[in-house]
Design an enzyme around this catalytic site. Sequence first.
Site, PDB file in Angstrom:
ATOM      1  CB  SER A 274     -19.703   8.965  -1.809  1.00  0.00           C
ATOM      2  OG  SER A 274     -19.403   7.904  -0.948  1.00  0.00           O
TER       3      SER A 274
ATOM      4  CB  THR B 107     -13.851   7.776   2.879  1.00  0.00           C
ATOM      5  OG1 THR B 107     -13.414   6.423   2.755  1.00  0.00           O
ATOM      6  CG2 THR B 107     -13.191   8.630   1.794  1.00  0.00           C
TER       7      THR B 107
ATOM      8  CE  LYS C 281     -14.734   5.793   7.107  1.00  0.00           C
ATOM      9  NZ  LYS C 281     -15.379   4.482   7.033  1.00  0.00           N
TER      10      LYS C 281
ATOM     11  CG  ASP D  90     -19.161   2.683   7.237  1.00  0.00           C
ATOM     12  OD1 ASP D  90     -19.738   3.005   6.189  1.00  0.00           O
ATOM     13  OD2 ASP D  90     -18.043   3.107   7.556  1.00  0.00           O
TER      14      ASP D  90
ATOM     15  N   GLY E 202     -10.291  -5.032  10.062  1.00  0.00           N
ATOM     16  CA  GLY E 202      -9.971  -3.631   9.772  1.00  0.00           C
ATOM     17  C   GLY E 202     -11.174  -2.738  10.045  1.00  0.00           C
TER      18      GLY E 202
ATOM     19  CE1 TYR F 138     -17.360   0.047  -3.803  1.00  0.00           C
ATOM     20  CE2 TYR F 138     -17.505  -0.637  -1.511  1.00  0.00           C
ATOM     21  CZ  TYR F 138     -17.112   0.269  -2.465  1.00  0.00           C
ATOM     22  OH  TYR F 138     -16.457   1.406  -2.077  1.00  0.00           O
TER      23      TYR F 138
HETATM   24  P1  NAP Z   1      -8.614  -2.278   6.186  1.00  0.00           P
HETATM   25  O1  NAP Z   1      -8.937  -1.483   7.384  1.00  0.00           O
HETATM   26  O2  NAP Z   1      -7.364  -1.999   5.422  1.00  0.00           O
HETATM   27  O3  NAP Z   1      -8.596  -3.835   6.614  1.00  0.00           O
HETATM   28  C1  NAP Z   1      -8.242  -4.835   5.703  1.00  0.00           C
HETATM   29  C2  NAP Z   1      -8.487  -6.199   6.312  1.00  0.00           C
HETATM   30  O4  NAP Z   1      -8.254  -7.185   5.299  1.00  0.00           O
HETATM   31  C3  NAP Z   1      -7.564  -6.533   7.472  1.00  0.00           C
HETATM   32  O5  NAP Z   1      -8.249  -7.331   8.402  1.00  0.00           O
HETATM   33  C4  NAP Z   1      -6.440  -7.331   6.790  1.00  0.00           C
HETATM   34  O6  NAP Z   1      -5.816  -8.255   7.646  1.00  0.00           O
HETATM   35  C5  NAP Z   1      -7.252  -8.103   5.776  1.00  0.00           C
HETATM   36  N1  NAP Z   1      -6.439  -8.516   4.623  1.00  0.00           N
HETATM   37  C6  NAP Z   1      -6.034  -7.734   3.604  1.00  0.00           C
HETATM   38  N2  NAP Z   1      -5.296  -8.469   2.729  1.00  0.00           N
HETATM   39  C7  NAP Z   1      -5.248  -9.730   3.230  1.00  0.00           C
HETATM   40  C8  NAP Z   1      -4.663 -10.937   2.782  1.00  0.00           C
HETATM   41  N3  NAP Z   1      -3.972 -11.000   1.642  1.00  0.00           N
HETATM   42  N4  NAP Z   1      -4.822 -12.057   3.532  1.00  0.00           N
HETATM   43  C9  NAP Z   1      -5.524 -12.005   4.683  1.00  0.00           C
HETATM   44  N5  NAP Z   1      -6.123 -10.878   5.176  1.00  0.00           N
HETATM   45  C10 NAP Z   1      -5.976  -9.757   4.435  1.00  0.00           C
HETATM   46  O7  NAP Z   1      -9.778  -2.190   5.098  1.00  0.00           O
HETATM   47  P2  NAP Z   1     -11.320  -1.917   5.369  1.00  0.00           P
HETATM   48  O8  NAP Z   1     -11.588  -0.479   5.298  1.00  0.00           O
HETATM   49  O9  NAP Z   1     -11.723  -2.678   6.588  1.00  0.00           O
HETATM   50  O10 NAP Z   1     -11.970  -2.553   4.046  1.00  0.00           O
HETATM   51  C11 NAP Z   1     -12.000  -3.957   3.850  1.00  0.00           C
HETATM   52  C12 NAP Z   1     -12.807  -4.261   2.590  1.00  0.00           C
HETATM   53  O11 NAP Z   1     -14.168  -3.889   2.806  1.00  0.00           O
HETATM   54  C13 NAP Z   1     -12.363  -3.479   1.354  1.00  0.00           C
HETATM   55  O12 NAP Z   1     -12.452  -4.320   0.228  1.00  0.00           O
HETATM   56  C14 NAP Z   1     -13.357  -2.358   1.237  1.00  0.00           C
HETATM   57  O13 NAP Z   1     -13.556  -1.930  -0.107  1.00  0.00           O
HETATM   58  C15 NAP Z   1     -14.613  -3.038   1.758  1.00  0.00           C
HETATM   59  N6  NAP Z   1     -15.566  -2.093   2.351  1.00  0.00           N
HETATM   60  C16 NAP Z   1     -16.838  -2.149   1.916  1.00  0.00           C
HETATM   61  C17 NAP Z   1     -17.778  -1.315   2.443  1.00  0.00           C
HETATM   62  C18 NAP Z   1     -19.181  -1.395   1.951  1.00  0.00           C
HETATM   63  O14 NAP Z   1     -19.960  -0.476   2.202  1.00  0.00           O
HETATM   64  N7  NAP Z   1     -19.540  -2.467   1.254  1.00  0.00           N
HETATM   65  C19 NAP Z   1     -17.430  -0.390   3.451  1.00  0.00           C
HETATM   66  C20 NAP Z   1     -16.106  -0.360   3.892  1.00  0.00           C
HETATM   67  C21 NAP Z   1     -15.179  -1.212   3.324  1.00  0.00           C
HETATM   68  P3  NAP Z   1      -4.579  -7.807   8.578  1.00  0.00           P
HETATM   69  O15 NAP Z   1      -5.176  -7.192   9.806  1.00  0.00           O
HETATM   70  O16 NAP Z   1      -3.874  -9.085   8.848  1.00  0.00           O
HETATM   71  O17 NAP Z   1      -3.753  -6.846   7.772  1.00  0.00           O
END
Ligand code: NAP
Length: 286
Positions: free
Chosen positions: A19, A64, A68, A104, A130, A220
């Site tokens: 950011s 972040t 949040k 987002d 998530g 990313y």
């Molecule tokens: P989060 O709230 O921790 O959620 C993680 C999700 O991934 C949950 O649904 C979890 O499932 C699942 N998961 C994690 N490990 C797993 C595994 N080994 N097998 C199956 N499912 C698994 O994280 P988040 O904030 O949503 O972020 C998720 C991803 O998006 C991250 O990589 C983050 O860097 C990326 N992201 C990108 C942006 C962007 O602007 N491009 C913005 C935000 C986030 P369970 O519910 O079963 O635990």
Amino acid sequence: MTQRRVAALIGSPVAHSLSPVIHQAAFDAAGDPWTYAAFDVAAGRGADAIAAMRVLGIAGLSVTMPHKQDVAAAVDRLDASAAALRSVNTVSWDGGDLVGSSTDGAGFVAALAEGGIDVHGLAVAIIGAGGAARSVIDALGRVGVDSIRVVNRTVASAESASELARVASVGTVDDIGVADLVVNASSIGMGIDPAAATAADLPCAVERLQATQVVVDLVYHPLRTAWLEAAEQVGAHTIDGLGMLIHQAALQQLVWLGRRPDVAVMRRAAEVALQERSSRAAETGR
Ligand code: NAP
């Protein structure tokens, strides 16, 4: 002398956040007298950071994890997405009030539009439930997709996330193959070198992906994940996670300054930072 204004990120950790690089590049390119700082704020102190924002007159805040939800409770008002998600990634001033927004999901939709994708009427499969998935589900529910199937390891989380949009419901891996748009919103693949990736590092089996699909990975780091590379080989239209990151930040600047920043400048700055991060990781073996 022009008085500089301060925008800031609060989170923990913030050391690796893109950011500051993204925002400062856009401020500098536009000649805006704004400085962007990053503050590592301990879990549970999000409301204190909002009190500090009021006292210090910080002009705009990015929020972040893990703040949040706390910030959603600490501001004076919420926009529609932030209210639905009970989660805030942006704080701005409206007169003397602090307004919490969530950019987002709208950033995700803007990234698709930039990639030439019209989401209207699409069947969507989202892997993950998530914070990232919830933002995307909320936003897609507002822009006229036909259906959203939420596929997640923990079914209770998929049930909760699918309540965010009328057209959303809990799905299974079988929904992935018949979707028009497939989104990896899970953290599977994050930090994994594509050359070293195993089947466990892919959000779904490559055989489920189709040449006719749009495939988006929200991960990313790395920018080209093993899954995205595999989708490209299948012939799918692929979109990386930087688009959403850049556009949610661009929407933050729209809220703070009332003007659209140069997203190409922001993307270049992020790509350079990611490249440096990958080179450092290769050198140190981490
Ligand atoms: P989060 O709230 O921790 O959620 C993680 C999700 O991934 C949950 O649904 C979890 O499932 C699942 N998961 C994690 N490990 C797993 C595994 N080994 N097998 C199956 N499912 C698994 O994280 P988040 O904030 O949503 O972020 C998720 C991803 O998006 C991250 O990589 C983050 O860097 C990326 N992201 C990108 C942006 C962007 O602007 N491009 C913005 C935000 C986030 P369970 O519910 O079963 O635990």
